[in-house]
Design a protein around this motif. Structure first.
Motif, PDB file in Angstrom:
ATOM      1  N   ILE A 135      -4.102  -4.432  23.544  1.00  0.00           N
ATOM      2  CA  ILE A 135      -3.969  -3.033  23.176  1.00  0.00           C
ATOM      3  C   ILE A 135      -4.919  -2.229  24.059  1.00  0.00           C
ATOM      4  O   ILE A 135      -5.941  -2.745  24.513  1.00  0.00           O
ATOM      5  N   THR A 136      -4.573  -0.983  24.318  1.00  0.00           N
ATOM      6  CA  THR A 136      -5.414  -0.156  25.188  1.00  0.00           C
ATOM      7  C   THR A 136      -5.201   1.314  24.858  1.00  0.00           C
ATOM      8  O   THR A 136      -4.191   1.693  24.254  1.00  0.00           O
ATOM      9  N   ILE A 137      -6.155   2.145  25.263  1.00  0.00           N
ATOM     10  CA  ILE A 137      -5.982   3.583  25.104  1.00  0.00           C
ATOM     11  C   ILE A 137      -5.393   4.154  26.394  1.00  0.00           C
ATOM     12  O   ILE A 137      -5.583   3.613  27.478  1.00  0.00           O
ATOM     13  N   SER A 138      -4.669   5.246  26.258  1.00  0.00           N
ATOM     14  CA  SER A 138      -4.145   5.952  27.421  1.00  0.00           C
ATOM     15  C   SER A 138      -5.232   6.879  27.959  1.00  0.00           C
ATOM     16  O   SER A 138      -6.291   7.053  27.341  1.00  0.00           O
ATOM     17  N   SER A 139      -4.960   7.485  29.089  1.00  0.00           N
ATOM     18  CA  SER A 139      -5.990   8.324  29.708  1.00  0.00           C
ATOM     19  C   SER A 139      -6.092   9.693  29.052  1.00  0.00           C
ATOM     20  O   SER A 139      -7.111  10.376  29.187  1.00  0.00           O
ATOM     21  N   GLN A 140      -5.062  10.122  28.348  1.00  0.00           N
ATOM     22  CA  GLN A 140      -5.105  11.413  27.671  1.00  0.00           C
ATOM     23  C   GLN A 140      -5.438  11.232  26.194  1.00  0.00           C
ATOM     24  O   GLN A 140      -4.812  10.424  25.514  1.00  0.00           O
ATOM     25  N   PRO A 141      -6.411  11.993  25.675  1.00  0.00           N
ATOM     26  CA  PRO A 141      -6.695  11.930  24.234  1.00  0.00           C
ATOM     27  C   PRO A 141      -5.546  12.515  23.420  1.00  0.00           C
ATOM     28  O   PRO A 141      -4.683  13.225  23.944  1.00  0.00           O
ATOM     29  N   ALA A 142      -5.541  12.212  22.136  1.00  0.00           N
ATOM     30  CA  ALA A 142      -4.571  12.800  21.216  1.00  0.00           C
ATOM     31  C   ALA A 142      -5.095  14.169  20.792  1.00  0.00           C
ATOM     32  O   ALA A 142      -6.148  14.270  20.154  1.00  0.00           O
TER      33      ALA A 142
ATOM     34  N   ASP B  23       2.268   9.175  30.693  1.00  0.00           N
ATOM     35  CA  ASP B  23       0.946   8.560  30.816  1.00  0.00           C
ATOM     36  C   ASP B  23       0.824   7.348  29.899  1.00  0.00           C
ATOM     37  O   ASP B  23       0.298   6.299  30.301  1.00  0.00           O
ATOM     38  N   MET B  24       1.310   7.467  28.672  1.00  0.00           N
ATOM     39  CA  MET B  24       1.211   6.362  27.728  1.00  0.00           C
ATOM     40  C   MET B  24       2.072   5.186  28.176  1.00  0.00           C
ATOM     41  O   MET B  24       1.634   4.027  28.126  1.00  0.00           O
ATOM     42  N   VAL B  25       3.283   5.472  28.631  1.00  0.00           N
ATOM     43  CA  VAL B  25       4.172   4.397  29.080  1.00  0.00           C
ATOM     44  C   VAL B  25       3.603   3.695  30.302  1.00  0.00           C
ATOM     45  O   VAL B  25       3.728   2.465  30.448  1.00  0.00           O
ATOM     46  N   CYS B  26       2.938   4.434  31.182  1.00  0.00           N
ATOM     47  CA  CYS B  26       2.361   3.830  32.386  1.00  0.00           C
ATOM     48  C   CYS B  26       1.247   2.840  32.057  1.00  0.00           C
ATOM     49  O   CYS B  26       0.900   1.986  32.882  1.00  0.00           O
ATOM     50  N   HIS B  27       0.670   2.939  30.876  1.00  0.00           N
ATOM     51  CA  HIS B  27      -0.357   1.975  30.447  1.00  0.00           C
ATOM     52  C   HIS B  27       0.246   0.739  29.774  1.00  0.00           C
ATOM     53  O   HIS B  27      -0.465  -0.206  29.462  1.00  0.00           O
ATOM     54  N   MET B  28       1.553   0.759  29.553  1.00  0.00           N
ATOM     55  CA  MET B  28       2.226  -0.347  28.869  1.00  0.00           C
ATOM     56  C   MET B  28       2.653  -1.384  29.901  1.00  0.00           C
ATOM     57  O   MET B  28       3.815  -1.457  30.304  1.00  0.00           O
TER      58      MET B  28
END
Length: 397
Positions: free
Chosen positions: A250-257, A156-161
């Protein structure tokens, strides 16, 4: 009563009313962005190979949930990654946990670095430096020990990059745990913290925390690597500032930490919030003026005063309506961030919410009066701009 005094009172009332309206706009921005941004799956283009990711995990000491948290990184559903564990002390109890996990998952590319390297004042940077210079892949994920991952979190995080993005971070939140301190943490990270974090992301303001951040390694290498940030305690803020200053997004991913520390108590939680406030004051001094008025209780008093002066409304009624509406909005924001059932009752939510909101002004005052920071084993004095110097602790005779 002189005309100058009356004008001053009216001017203050107009300012407070405008500030209050602005905070309600932020409320709605955050709720809208939580619905739009969070918990929405993204896909990677099928014709483009996924980039490799080096995950750096700085560890200090043992935690009741440490083994289960770290194990979630070994079970990530991602084709190419490595896990680089870092401990400063050769006798750190976390070493035994890491060794057992590496034995349990021999096919996962994982290594352990001991001893760190002194490249600055920041102990986290010193701990991570040997892993950083040894990493293999083009993307680097710095992830704190208390973070728990789902199988698809890294994907998910990589897909936002995308091509214009240099840093993808996760919005801090917490796993479901038992006890009032755990409820308090979830309420804070799902309401007050989430409100500012989501609104900042929507308008493009630098807000990342360093607990889970994915970055392009080349952007760090261009400025000297992570050791270039060893003079700051809030290295996460300056990572992001360095990246955005060069035109990257910069951006946030869809899943919280998902924070999942095994230790949860009110004193530690409030010390953590106070430490973050001290860092904000040093890095962005204007927050000293704006931050207290963004809190529900203080703003409610100010808005009640403003409507009394300008509109002759009953200040007590205005304050109570303000409090009730703010609490309801926070409940809906928390539900949106949780994306599921809240693990406690509405009554427990109200108690934790009132405790958090009532204590916020006192934490603000404490942070101003005692600006030095005790973090891990060190004591630090902050300077304007975010730089820090290490100081010796006071010896009690």
């Amino acid at each position: 009563m002189s005309s100058t005094f009356v004008c001053t009172i009216q001017g203050a009332a107009i300012f407070f009313l405008a500030f209050g309206i602005g905070m309600w706009v932020i409320h709605f921005m955050a709720f809208f962005w939580s619905k739009w941004k969070l918990h929405r799956k993204r896909s990677w283009p099928a014709d483009i190979p996924l980039p490799g990711v080096s995950i750096i995990k700085p560890l200090v000491g043992e935690d009741p949930h440490l083994a289960s948290n770290l194990e979630t990184f070994f079970t990530l559903n991602y084709p190419k990654f490595e896990i680089l564990f870092c401990v400063q002390d050769n006798n750190d109890p976390a070493i035994n946990i890491v060794d057992k996990l590496m034995d349990k998952y021999p096919t996962v590319d994982a290594r352990l670095f001991k001893g760190g390297e002194k490249v600055g004042i920041n102990p986290k940077i010193n701990n991570m430096q040997p892993a950083y210079i040894s990493m293999k892949h083009e993307l680097i994920l710095i992830s704190d020990s208390g973070i728990r991952m789902k199988e698809d979190t890294l994907l998910d995080m990589v897909c936002h990059m995308d091509d214009k993005t240099g840093l993808v971070h996760q919005m801090p939140f917490t796993c479901d745990r038992q006890g009032f301190p755990a409820i308090l943490e979830k309420v804070y990270f799902g309401t007050s913290h989430a409100r500012i974090y989501l609104a900042a992301d929507l308008v493009g303001i630098n807000c990342p925390t360093g607990m889970s951040a994915l970055m392009r390694k080349k952007l760090l290498d261009e400025v000297g690597g992570i050791k270039a940030f060893g003079c700051f305690l809030a290295e996460d803020y300056f990572f992001a500032k360095s990246i955005t200053d060069r035109g990257w997004k910069i951006t946030i991913s869809s899943q919280p930490a998902w924070q999942n520390s095994g230790y949860c108590d009110i004193q530690s939680f409030q010390s953590r919030i106070s430490r973050w406030a001290k860092l904000r004051f040093a890095m962005v001094p204007p927050t000293i003026l704006a931050e207290p008025f963004s809190e529900c209780m203080v703003l409610g008093i100010c808005v009640a005063f403003a409507t009394r002066v300008l509109l002759r409304w009953d200040p007590i009624v205005v304050f109570l309506i303000h409090l009730l509406t703010w609490c309801i909005m926070d409940w809906f924001l928390l539900r949106s961030v949780q994306n599921g059932n809240i693990p406690f009752t509405k009554f427990e939510f109200v108690l934790a919410w009132l405790f958090r909101e009532a204590s916020a002004p006192f934490l603000f005052i404490h942070s101003l009066m005692f600006p030095n920071i005790h973090w891990r084993q060190g004591y630090y004095r902050l300077q304007w701009g975010g730089r820090v110097e290490e100081i010796a602790p006071k010896v009690k005779l």
